[in-house]
Design a protein around this motif. Structure first.
Motif, PDB file in Angstrom:
ATOM      1  N   GLY A 106      39.524  87.824   4.770  1.00 22.18           N
ATOM      2  CA  GLY A 106      39.191  88.885   5.082  1.00 22.18           C
ATOM      3  C   GLY A 106      38.459  89.178   6.150  1.00 22.18           C
ATOM      4  N   PHE A 107      39.188  88.785   7.505  1.00 22.74           N
ATOM      5  CA  PHE A 107      38.513  89.272   8.899  1.00 22.74           C
ATOM      6  C   PHE A 107      37.958  90.538   9.200  1.00 22.74           C
ATOM      7  N   PRO A 111      38.914  89.966  14.314  1.00 28.48           N
ATOM      8  CA  PRO A 111      39.524  88.638  14.198  1.00 28.48           C
ATOM      9  C   PRO A 111      38.741  87.426  14.497  1.00 28.48           C
ATOM     10  N   GLY A 112      38.712  86.479  13.618  1.00 29.30           N
ATOM     11  CA  GLY A 112      37.785  85.263  14.007  1.00 29.30           C
ATOM     12  C   GLY A 112      38.500  83.968  13.930  1.00 29.30           C
ATOM     13  N   TRP A 113      37.514  82.982  13.928  1.00 29.92           N
ATOM     14  CA  TRP A 113      38.059  81.673  13.956  1.00 29.92           C
ATOM     15  C   TRP A 113      37.918  80.828  12.489  1.00 29.92           C
ATOM     16  N   PHE A 114      36.788  81.395  11.674  1.00 29.44           N
ATOM     17  CA  PHE A 114      36.380  80.878  10.460  1.00 29.44           C
ATOM     18  C   PHE A 114      35.915  82.020   9.512  1.00 29.44           C
ATOM     19  N   GLY A 115      36.391  82.044   8.274  1.00 29.53           N
ATOM     20  CA  GLY A 115      35.859  82.992   7.062  1.00 29.53           C
ATOM     21  C   GLY A 115      36.092  82.277   5.902  1.00 29.53           C
ATOM     22  N   PHE A 116      35.299  82.754   4.888  1.00 28.12           N
ATOM     23  CA  PHE A 116      35.479  82.099   3.427  1.00 28.12           C
ATOM     24  C   PHE A 116      34.986  83.477   2.585  1.00 28.12           C
ATOM     25  N   ALA A 117      36.203  83.689   1.709  1.00 27.59           N
ATOM     26  CA  ALA A 117      35.886  84.795   0.567  1.00 27.59           C
ATOM     27  C   ALA A 117      35.283  83.946  -0.936  1.00 27.59           C
ATOM     28  N   GLY A 118      35.050  82.823  -0.891  1.00 31.08           N
ATOM     29  CA  GLY A 118      34.340  82.435  -2.028  1.00 31.08           C
ATOM     30  C   GLY A 118      35.093  81.204  -2.743  1.00 31.08           C
ATOM     31  N   PHE A 119      34.618  80.654  -3.635  1.00 32.87           N
ATOM     32  CA  PHE A 119      35.520  79.583  -4.597  1.00 32.87           C
ATOM     33  C   PHE A 119      36.020  80.257  -5.363  1.00 32.87           C
ATOM     34  N   GLY A 120      37.205  79.690  -5.903  1.00 25.82           N
ATOM     35  CA  GLY A 120      38.040  80.169  -7.045  1.00 25.82           C
ATOM     36  C   GLY A 120      38.900  81.495  -6.667  1.00 25.82           C
ATOM     37  N   LEU A 121      39.656  81.828  -7.688  1.00 30.92           N
ATOM     38  CA  LEU A 121      40.623  82.945  -7.444  1.00 30.92           C
ATOM     39  C   LEU A 121      39.748  84.252  -8.327  1.00 30.92           C
ATOM     40  N   SER A 122      39.656  85.376  -7.683  1.00 32.48           N
ATOM     41  CA  SER A 122      39.348  86.593  -8.299  1.00 32.48           C
ATOM     42  C   SER A 122      40.081  87.752  -7.937  1.00 32.48           C
ATOM     43  N   SER A 186      44.634  80.687   8.537  1.00 31.90           N
ATOM     44  CA  SER A 186      43.889  81.756   8.560  1.00 31.90           C
ATOM     45  C   SER A 186      43.880  82.436   9.967  1.00 31.90           C
ATOM     46  N   TRP A 187      44.130  81.736  10.887  1.00 30.16           N
ATOM     47  CA  TRP A 187      44.165  82.145  12.363  1.00 30.16           C
ATOM     48  C   TRP A 187      45.258  83.189  12.594  1.00 30.16           C
ATOM     49  N   GLN A 188      46.317  82.975  11.816  1.00 33.13           N
ATOM     50  CA  GLN A 188      47.609  83.623  12.267  1.00 33.13           C
ATOM     51  C   GLN A 188      47.737  84.488  10.645  1.00 33.13           C
ATOM     52  N   TRP A 189      48.118  84.036   9.731  1.00 36.86           N
ATOM     53  CA  TRP A 189      48.809  84.808   8.458  1.00 36.86           C
ATOM     54  C   TRP A 189      47.392  85.403   8.045  1.00 36.86           C
ATOM     55  N   GLY A 190      46.268  84.834   8.146  1.00 31.45           N
ATOM     56  CA  GLY A 190      44.947  85.480   7.633  1.00 31.45           C
ATOM     57  C   GLY A 190      44.589  86.560   8.689  1.00 31.45           C
ATOM     58  N   TYR A 191      45.139  86.902   9.618  1.00 29.34           N
ATOM     59  CA  TYR A 191      44.831  87.841  10.784  1.00 29.34           C
ATOM     60  C   TYR A 191      43.281  87.533  11.377  1.00 29.34           C
ATOM     61  N   GLY A 192      43.352  86.000  11.810  1.00 35.26           N
ATOM     62  CA  GLY A 192      42.424  85.733  12.534  1.00 35.26           C
ATOM     63  C   GLY A 192      42.567  85.833  14.085  1.00 35.26           C
ATOM     64  N   MET A 193      42.233  84.886  14.582  1.00 41.13           N
ATOM     65  CA  MET A 193      42.056  85.098  16.356  1.00 41.13           C
ATOM     66  C   MET A 193      43.394  84.971  16.945  1.00 41.13           C
ATOM     67  N   VAL A 194      44.224  83.950  16.289  1.00 42.15           N
ATOM     68  CA  VAL A 194      45.531  83.964  17.095  1.00 42.15           C
ATOM     69  C   VAL A 194      46.557  84.898  16.913  1.00 42.15           C
ATOM     70  N   SER A 195      46.418  85.594  15.756  1.00 43.85           N
ATOM     71  CA  SER A 195      47.377  86.581  15.428  1.00 43.85           C
ATOM     72  C   SER A 195      47.118  87.888  16.476  1.00 43.85           C
TER      73      SER A 195
END
Length: 443
Positions: A106-107, A111-122, A186-195
């Protein structure tokens, strides 16, 4: 009396206006209800289609297992099958634990290079899985994407086969699938920097195939060739079972209908049919390109090259299957088939031992397919494609090289000479893939 008539007339006028309003709103309400029903039908159809595609991608693990077992030596068959069975198990679990939220952190608007939405599926906010996206629910998205994660590590398995320690492969897979692949994704499909550069990779020529191919290249460099592989002018070990390899290639081809078709992320009929047509034509053209060049260079009808040509065409068309025409998909696949033959010859000269041709197929043709988007893709930038290829190459190869090097200089990554000579099946797993018994003549 006159006032009463005026009052009655006013009431009737108001009633007529209300009746007219109701009459006008009724069709509008019917249209709204019809649109909502159509939306629900499309959602249901898209959800079913994506779950079917997830199943097709999942069965590609059997295709990889069959191809690798067919191209390797019989004494290592159990080892090959074990790796291909455990890889999706590890990949799917790790993707649920952390990979999915690393890949889609969820950038937002930056857009960035690293992100983390937490462990597990919610579930998304409010707990409504069906409202997650226009064409598919939350859990369907996870399931489909998890199959891609598992596939990426399997690419490495075939290249490093027949001499890597099973334990070292497992540790590499944990970090590669659990961390390297999702962050790169994440850089592309997660709408990060490369996208944000305008880079386009529809279904993963770079994000899946070349990322796996870069990992494979790092592995074969640090492992070294199999014993006797390059003795004299080279000693290509014969494939143990080309029937297995054939079955595997066609299972992979079938799985690619889910791999590319599901990447539409809906059951949109026009786009899905275009993608599947391009996928098929790319595969056919890849086989023809490999067949022609291999026949010219090798002076024989090389069946293994044709099988890898099919896979080369599939990998090549994966990045742009949604933005090129059917005729352009033939050009892309044909060139991919030529490149896979040239890449096999180049690895031979460099004395880099790739058992199944993973680097030529997935890395070389993955890079080609991604760049081809910038040549033929509608409104696509070649420079953006080139930048994306360079960034992914540096990241995937660099991370894989560090992982393999760390394992090499700590626990070791290569089996002993005795184990490699006698076979990994009996030494690492205590069993042979094939058993024969002689029944005596009882007279």
């Amino acid at each position: 009396m006159e006032n009463s008539l005026l009052l009655i007339q006013s009431v009737l006028t108001i009633m007529d206006a209300k009746l007219l309003t109701v009459a006008m709103l009724a069709p509008m309400q019917e249209v709204a209800e019809t649109a909502e029903a159509a939306k629900e039908v499309f959602m249901n159809a898209s959800n079913v289609w994506m779950m079917v595609c997830a199943a097709l991608v999942f069965i590609m693990n059997l295709g990889f297992a069959s191809v690798e077992a067919g191209f390797s030596q019989t004494k290592n068959t159990v080892n090959i099958l074990f790796k291909n069975a455990i890889t999706p198990v590890i990949g799917i679990l790790l993707y649920a634990l952390c990979g999915f939220n690393l890949m889609y952190p969820g950038f937002g608007d930056v857009p960035g290079w690293f992100g983390f939405a937490g462990f597990g599926l919610s579930l998304p906010e409010g707990g409504n899985t069906a409202a997650y996206a226009a064409g598919y629910p939350y859990y369907t998205d996870f399931l489909f994407q998890a199959m891609f994660a598992a596939t990426t590590a399997t690419i490495v398995s075939g290249a490093v086969a027949e001499r890597i320690k099973f334990s070292a492969y497992l540790i590499f897979t944990i970090f590669f699938v659990g961390v390297v692949y999702p962050i790169c994704g994440s850089w592309q499909w997660g709408y990060g920097m490369v996208s944000s550069w305008g880079f386009h990779d529809f279904a993963g020529s770079t994000l899946v195939h070349s990322v796996g191919g870069w990992g494979a290249l790092a592995g074969i460099i640090l492992l070294g060739p199999r014993i006797g592989r390059f003795a004299g002018k080279g000693n290509p070990f014969p494939a143990s079972n080309l029937a297995f390899a054939t079955i595997g290639v066609f299972i992979l081809w079938l799985g690619w209908f889910g791999f590319n078709g599901g990447s539409v992320l809906s059951s949109d009929p026009a786009l899905t049919s275009l993608v599947l047509t391009n996928t098929t034509l790319g595969a056919c053209a890849g086989a023809v390109g490999a067949f022609i060049l291999a026949t010219i260079l090798l002076k024989t009808y090389d069946y293994g090259m044709v099988l890898n040509g099919i896979l080369a065409g599939l990998v090549g068309i994966t990045a742009g299957a949604d933005v090129v025409s059917p005729m352009e998909s033939i050009y892309i696949g044909f060139i991919a088939g030529i490149l896979v033959v040239l890449a096999v010859q180049l690895l031979e000269k460099l004395k880099l031992d790739d058992v199944v041709g993973a680097v030529p197929v997935h890395l070389v043709c993955g890079v080609w397919g991604t760049l081809a988007v910038g040549i033929w893709g509608t409104d696509m930038s070649f420079i953006a494609q080139l930048k994306g290829v360079a960034v992914y190459g540096a990241a995937a190869f660099g991370a894989s090289f560090i992982l393999f090097a760390a394992l090499k200089y700590t626990m070791g990554i290569r089996v002993s000479v005795e184990e490699e000579t006698e076979g990994l099946d009996i030494h690492e797993h205590g069993v042979h893939a094939y058993t024969t018994s002689a029944v005596g003549n009882k007279g």
